[in-house]
Design an enzyme around this catalytic site. Structure first.
Site, PDB file in Angstrom:
ATOM      1  CD  GLU A  41      34.615  43.479  48.320  1.00  0.00           C
ATOM      2  OE1 GLU A  41      34.381  44.325  49.219  1.00  0.00           O
ATOM      3  OE2 GLU A  41      35.411  43.689  47.400  1.00  0.00           O
ATOM      4  NE  ARG A  45      41.206  41.954  43.757  1.00  0.00           N
ATOM      5  CZ  ARG A  45      41.523  42.658  44.817  1.00  0.00           C
ATOM      6  NH1 ARG A  45      42.699  42.524  45.392  1.00  0.00           N
ATOM      7  NH2 ARG A  45      40.653  43.492  45.318  1.00  0.00           N
ATOM      8  CE  LYS A 129      36.704  48.794  47.067  1.00  0.00           C
ATOM      9  NZ  LYS A 129      36.903  47.395  46.731  1.00  0.00           N
TER      10      LYS A 129
END
Ligand code: 3PG
Length: 302
Positions: A41, A45, A129
């Protein structure tokens, strides 16, 4: 959606990768794969996220590639155009999730409370998640949250590492754990790809927890009792005995049979699926295609 989640479940670990420099994307992905983890993943960011996803998708097409820390529909579009096959978000963002659902893009939203979980269920999702897992109360909190939502599955992420990975995975509603522990920023910056590979391999080994179980010496062996004694003295923790069948059997135990099959098949080990023993839908054991001399090798879940 199901196909992607099934593969995430078999892989068992979703590395959370933060890349400041897209040049490092492919070596990092290759190191994860070399360590046995073919999933990543890449988080939005950093400014390098989109290009990093594009490079990995092109150079390592066999990796299951997702985009993380996705905060807007615009980022979803960029991620998918670059080659991401699933989207992960830190919180429940209704615009992002509904866009993904409408466009059949697999999405796993971050949920740490009942409100967020119910919004996810409302959108037709069955996997979230659990983030930030440790700070939000860890396994105890996740189990409490799982109580009312009987069909909900989790990917706990945030504070998961080699020491608590197996605890989380032992909860049957956890399909995989996410985390950055095998691909920390300092390792990426220092180009320690060898260490990323080693930590990945260590994580897979801890997860599968392969070990010798029962050994049965076959009756066609010349002196079964003597052989059983010899093997018992070698594999001290294993139970060794004379079996009733002609061939012997070495049982290898794992904590996760389907996952172990997936990882071992990737390493080129073939299984004889005709020997699979099931308990309802759940597979309990299966034999390797190859034998070790007079011994069948059986993989079984404990
Ligand atoms: C994430 O974005 O999912 C988390 O930052 C990963 O958490 P970790 O760094 O504690 O593994």
């Amino acid at each position: 959606m199901r196909e992607v989640l099934d593969r995430i479940e078999k892989t068992g670990i979703v590395p959370v990768v933060v890349l400041e420099d897209a040049e490092k994307a492919v070596p990092v992905a290759k190191a994860l794969q070399a360590g046995g983890i073919d999933c990543a993943e890449v988080t939005f960011r950093t400014a390098a996220a989109e290009e990093s996803i594009g490079r990995i998708a092109k150079e390592c097409p066999s990796i299951l590639l997702g985009a993380g820390t996705v905060l807007s529909v615009e980022q979803v579009k960029k991620a998918v155009d670059a080659g991401a096959k699933f989207i992960v978000t830190p919180g429940f963002n209704p615009s992002v999730v509904s866009y993904c659902v409408e466009h059949q893009i697999p999405v796993v939203p971050g949920c740490m409370d009942t409100n967020a979980i119910e919004m996810a269920l409302e959108m037709g999702l069955d996997t979230v998640k659990f983030f930030p897992a440790e700070a939000a109360g860890g396994l105890k909190m996740m189990k409490a949250l799982a109580g009312p939502y009987v069909n909900l599955k989790f990917i706990p992420t945030g504070g998961v590492g080699k020491d608590n990975l197996c605890d989380y995975l032992s909860f049957r509603k956890v399909i995989a754990c996410g985390g950055s522990w095998m691909v920390k920023g300092d390792l990426v910056r220092a180009e320690r790809y060898d260490e990323i590979e080693r930590l990945s391999r260590e994580a897979v080994a801890a997860m599968l927890h392969l070990r010798i179980g029962r050994i049965q010496v076959g009756s066609m062996c010349e002196n079964p009792a003597e052989h059983a004694d010899l093997l018992h003295s070698v594999f001290l923790t294993a139970q060794t005995e004379e079996g009733a069948e002609a061939e012997g059997c070495i049982e290898i135990l794992t904590d996760h049979l389907e996952r172990a099959l997936y990882h071992l098949e990737k390493q080129g080990i073939a299984f004889d699926m005709d020997t699979a023993v099931r308990d309802g839908k759940k597979m309990r054991s299966v034999d390797f295609k190859k034998k070790a001399g007079e011994f069948r090798i059986r993989l079984a879940e404990k």
